[in-house]
Design a protein around this motif. Structure first.
Motif, PDB file in Angstrom:
ATOM      1  N   PHE A 117      29.678  -1.840   3.358  1.00  0.00           N
ATOM      2  CA  PHE A 117      30.678  -1.494   2.356  1.00  0.00           C
ATOM      3  C   PHE A 117      29.997  -0.776   1.192  1.00  0.00           C
ATOM      4  O   PHE A 117      29.028  -1.295   0.624  1.00  0.00           O
ATOM      5  CB  PHE A 117      31.378  -2.786   1.909  1.00  0.00           C
ATOM      6  N   GLY A 118      30.468   0.410   0.865  1.00  0.00           N
ATOM      7  CA  GLY A 118      29.901   1.134  -0.269  1.00  0.00           C
ATOM      8  C   GLY A 118      30.977   1.534  -1.251  1.00  0.00           C
ATOM      9  O   GLY A 118      32.117   1.796  -0.874  1.00  0.00           O
ATOM     10  N   HIS A 119      30.600   1.565  -2.528  1.00  0.00           N
ATOM     11  CA  HIS A 119      31.539   2.027  -3.548  1.00  0.00           C
ATOM     12  C   HIS A 119      30.926   3.199  -4.305  1.00  0.00           C
ATOM     13  O   HIS A 119      29.773   3.145  -4.741  1.00  0.00           O
ATOM     14  CB  HIS A 119      31.879   0.917  -4.541  1.00  0.00           C
ATOM     15  N   SER A 120      31.694   4.295  -4.465  1.00  0.00           N
ATOM     16  CA  SER A 120      31.301   5.449  -5.256  1.00  0.00           C
ATOM     17  C   SER A 120      29.969   6.039  -4.770  1.00  0.00           C
ATOM     18  O   SER A 120      29.858   6.477  -3.634  1.00  0.00           O
ATOM     19  CB  SER A 120      31.238   5.053  -6.732  1.00  0.00           C
ATOM     20  N   PHE A 121      28.935   6.030  -5.600  1.00  0.00           N
ATOM     21  CA  PHE A 121      27.626   6.533  -5.177  1.00  0.00           C
ATOM     22  C   PHE A 121      27.065   5.668  -4.051  1.00  0.00           C
ATOM     23  O   PHE A 121      26.335   6.155  -3.185  1.00  0.00           O
ATOM     24  CB  PHE A 121      26.657   6.546  -6.364  1.00  0.00           C
ATOM     25  N   GLY A 122      27.443   4.385  -4.049  1.00  0.00           N
ATOM     26  CA  GLY A 122      27.045   3.502  -2.951  1.00  0.00           C
ATOM     27  C   GLY A 122      27.658   3.952  -1.635  1.00  0.00           C
ATOM     28  O   GLY A 122      27.044   3.825  -0.568  1.00  0.00           O
ATOM     29  N   SER A 123      28.873   4.503  -1.692  1.00  0.00           N
ATOM     30  CA  SER A 123      29.501   5.064  -0.497  1.00  0.00           C
ATOM     31  C   SER A 123      28.723   6.283  -0.007  1.00  0.00           C
ATOM     32  O   SER A 123      28.587   6.512   1.201  1.00  0.00           O
ATOM     33  CB  SER A 123      30.949   5.481  -0.786  1.00  0.00           C
ATOM     34  N   LEU A 124      28.219   7.072  -0.948  1.00  0.00           N
ATOM     35  CA  LEU A 124      27.438   8.247  -0.588  1.00  0.00           C
ATOM     36  C   LEU A 124      26.115   7.827   0.066  1.00  0.00           C
ATOM     37  O   LEU A 124      25.713   8.384   1.098  1.00  0.00           O
ATOM     38  CB  LEU A 124      27.174   9.099  -1.832  1.00  0.00           C
ATOM     39  N   PRO A 145      34.560   7.219  -2.598  1.00  0.00           N
ATOM     40  CA  PRO A 145      33.253   7.835  -2.317  1.00  0.00           C
ATOM     41  C   PRO A 145      32.939   9.001  -3.237  1.00  0.00           C
ATOM     42  O   PRO A 145      33.809   9.837  -3.520  1.00  0.00           O
ATOM     43  CB  PRO A 145      33.387   8.294  -0.855  1.00  0.00           C
ATOM     44  N   CYS A 146      31.718   9.034  -3.718  1.00  0.00           N
ATOM     45  CA  CYS A 146      31.277  10.072  -4.651  1.00  0.00           C
ATOM     46  C   CYS A 146      30.792  11.288  -3.871  1.00  0.00           C
ATOM     47  O   CYS A 146      29.598  11.548  -3.771  1.00  0.00           O
ATOM     48  CB  CYS A 146      30.174   9.528  -5.550  1.00  0.00           C
ATOM     49  N   TYR A 147      31.743  12.036  -3.315  1.00  0.00           N
ATOM     50  CA  TYR A 147      31.409  13.251  -2.575  1.00  0.00           C
ATOM     51  C   TYR A 147      31.524  14.493  -3.461  1.00  0.00           C
ATOM     52  O   TYR A 147      31.114  15.575  -3.067  1.00  0.00           O
ATOM     53  CB  TYR A 147      32.332  13.398  -1.362  1.00  0.00           C
ATOM     54  N   GLY A 148      32.100  14.327  -4.633  1.00  0.00           N
ATOM     55  CA  GLY A 148      32.225  15.423  -5.592  1.00  0.00           C
ATOM     56  C   GLY A 148      32.532  14.853  -6.963  1.00  0.00           C
ATOM     57  O   GLY A 148      33.353  13.946  -7.085  1.00  0.00           O
ATOM     58  N   VAL A 149      31.857  15.341  -7.994  1.00  0.00           N
ATOM     59  CA  VAL A 149      32.032  14.818  -9.354  1.00  0.00           C
ATOM     60  C   VAL A 149      33.147  15.563 -10.071  1.00  0.00           C
ATOM     61  O   VAL A 149      33.198  16.796 -10.057  1.00  0.00           O
ATOM     62  CB  VAL A 149      30.727  14.937 -10.161  1.00  0.00           C
ATOM     63  N   VAL A 232      38.099   4.811   4.738  1.00  0.00           N
ATOM     64  CA  VAL A 232      37.888   5.427   3.422  1.00  0.00           C
ATOM     65  C   VAL A 232      39.116   5.161   2.549  1.00  0.00           C
ATOM     66  O   VAL A 232      40.239   5.461   2.940  1.00  0.00           O
ATOM     67  CB  VAL A 232      37.651   6.946   3.550  1.00  0.00           C
ATOM     68  N   VAL A 233      38.873   4.567   1.375  1.00  0.00           N
ATOM     69  CA  VAL A 233      39.960   4.262   0.442  1.00  0.00           C
ATOM     70  C   VAL A 233      39.658   4.939  -0.893  1.00  0.00           C
ATOM     71  O   VAL A 233      38.602   4.705  -1.487  1.00  0.00           O
ATOM     72  CB  VAL A 233      40.121   2.742   0.244  1.00  0.00           C
ATOM     73  N   ALA A 234      40.571   5.780  -1.332  1.00  0.00           N
ATOM     74  CA  ALA A 234      40.390   6.527  -2.579  1.00  0.00           C
ATOM     75  C   ALA A 234      41.445   6.116  -3.602  1.00  0.00           C
ATOM     76  O   ALA A 234      42.399   5.409  -3.285  1.00  0.00           O
ATOM     77  CB  ALA A 234      40.473   8.028  -2.295  1.00  0.00           C
ATOM     78  N   ALA A 235      41.244   6.569  -4.843  1.00  0.00           N
ATOM     79  CA  ALA A 235      42.167   6.242  -5.935  1.00  0.00           C
ATOM     80  C   ALA A 235      42.863   7.509  -6.410  1.00  0.00           C
ATOM     81  O   ALA A 235      42.216   8.531  -6.656  1.00  0.00           O
ATOM     82  CB  ALA A 235      41.401   5.601  -7.091  1.00  0.00           C
ATOM     83  N   SER A 236      44.184   7.450  -6.550  1.00  0.00           N
ATOM     84  CA  SER A 236      44.953   8.648  -6.910  1.00  0.00           C
ATOM     85  C   SER A 236      44.652   9.128  -8.327  1.00  0.00           C
ATOM     86  O   SER A 236      44.752  10.316  -8.628  1.00  0.00           O
ATOM     87  CB  SER A 236      46.454   8.373  -6.770  1.00  0.00           C
ATOM     88  N   ASP A 237      44.267   8.186  -9.208  1.00  0.00           N
ATOM     89  CA  ASP A 237      44.025   8.546 -10.609  1.00  0.00           C
ATOM     90  C   ASP A 237      42.541   8.417 -10.950  1.00  0.00           C
ATOM     91  O   ASP A 237      42.175   7.980 -12.038  1.00  0.00           O
ATOM     92  CB  ASP A 237      44.873   7.648 -11.524  1.00  0.00           C
TER      93      ASP A 237
END
Length: 293
Positions: A117-124, A145-149, A232-237
């Motif tokens: 399980f990874g979150h943000s940069f951890g997902s990367l 996931p931090c695939y783009g800032v 993959v779970v993302a946040a709309s905001d």
């Protein structure tokens, strides 16, 4: 109920990583063995101590929850706010994947669950690690996931990371992430503001490592190599990462059991959001365990 054990673990190169394992509290020694473990990789700037509530939910399913402070973060070495390169950070994830399986006896135990399980940069980091793990890669749960800032990085910071870091790697600069951009939960953002283990400054070398990891071509190349199912779970905001880049990358996960979901109204830290969004994120995590187990 659950219990926590913490210790320092020497990684592949001898660097010490601060490591926590949460396990269900047992009233009697003869109670059943664990059904498996989830290994978590936290986001950039934060630390493992921010996931106790997630650990509680995982432990309720008779699973262990393992998490470590990634290199240069929290209580891990080599130096606070610094990491030699991306390669070392990815190898730490691979090392911990094997270490957790070993200490919890999962290498000898059949039909036990193991998930990454990874979150943000951890997902990367988990994405890059999964590409190297090949057939031994466990199921993946990647949140925000931090695939783009999303936020613009000042030109002077890019100059430090791309040019100055070669000559002055230990030069320190502020990260500059506003706490209010973490989530839509004011209580979480205020707690983060006063959390002394959250990084506020990093070295030029760490900045170079971070920017180098965000190469979209490298990310897609890594995703193409992943053979395990990914949720993959993302946040709309999300105010920190570009959800449109995530949507662009998701189709490259080739496993048939891979899936993508957006939590409406949630900010970047979906597990620290307001109650409704947080409950949804934890529910999605538990459904992933049930589906992958």
């Amino acid at each position: 109920m659950f219990q926590e054990r913490a210790e320092n673990i020497k990684s592949f190169d001898g660097n010490e990583l601060f490591f926590r394992v949460y396990t269900p509290a047992k009233k009697e020694q003869r109670e059943s063995k664990l059904d498996g473990v989830v290994l978590a990789v936290h986001g950039f700037g934060e630390h493992s101590g921010r996931y106790a509530h997630v650990a509680r939910a995982v432990c309720s399913k008779n699973l262990a929850f393992a998490i470590f402070d990634i290199r240069g973060h929290g209580k891990s070495g080599p130096t606070r706010g610094d990491a030699e390169n991306l390669h070392a950070m990815v190898l730490d994830v691979i090392f911990m994947t094997n270490h957790v399986k070993e200490i919890l006896g999962l290498t000898k135990q059949k039909n036990s669950f193991f998930g990454l399980f990874g979150h943000s940069f951890g997902s990367l980091l988990a994405t890059y690690a999964a590409a190297h793990l090949a057939d031994s890669c466990p199921p993946l749960f990647l949140s925000s996931p931090c695939y783009g800032v999303k936020q613009n990085i000042p030109v002077w910071k890019k100059f430090l990371a791309t040019k100055v870091a070669k000559f002055l790697p230990n030069l320190v600069a502020p990260i500059g992430i506003p706490p209010n951009s973490l989530s839509n939960n004011p209580e979480n953002n205020e707690a983060a503001r006063h959390d002394h283990l959250i990084l506020t400054h990093i070295t030029a070398r760490m900045g170079s490592t971070f920017l180098g990891a965000l190469d979209e071509k490298k990310i897609v190349q890594a995703i193409r190599l992943i053979r395990a199912p990914a949720t993959v779970v993302a946040a709309s905001d999300d105010k920190l990462v570009k959800i449109e880049v995530t949507k662009k990358c998701v189709p490259y996960f080739s496993h048939n059991d891979s899936s993508f979901k957006v939590i409406e109204g949630a900010g970047h830290e979906i597990f620290n959001e307001t109650e409704q969004c947080r409950s949804q994120a934890i529910s999605d995590l538990l459904k992933w365990i049930e589906k992958s187990g």
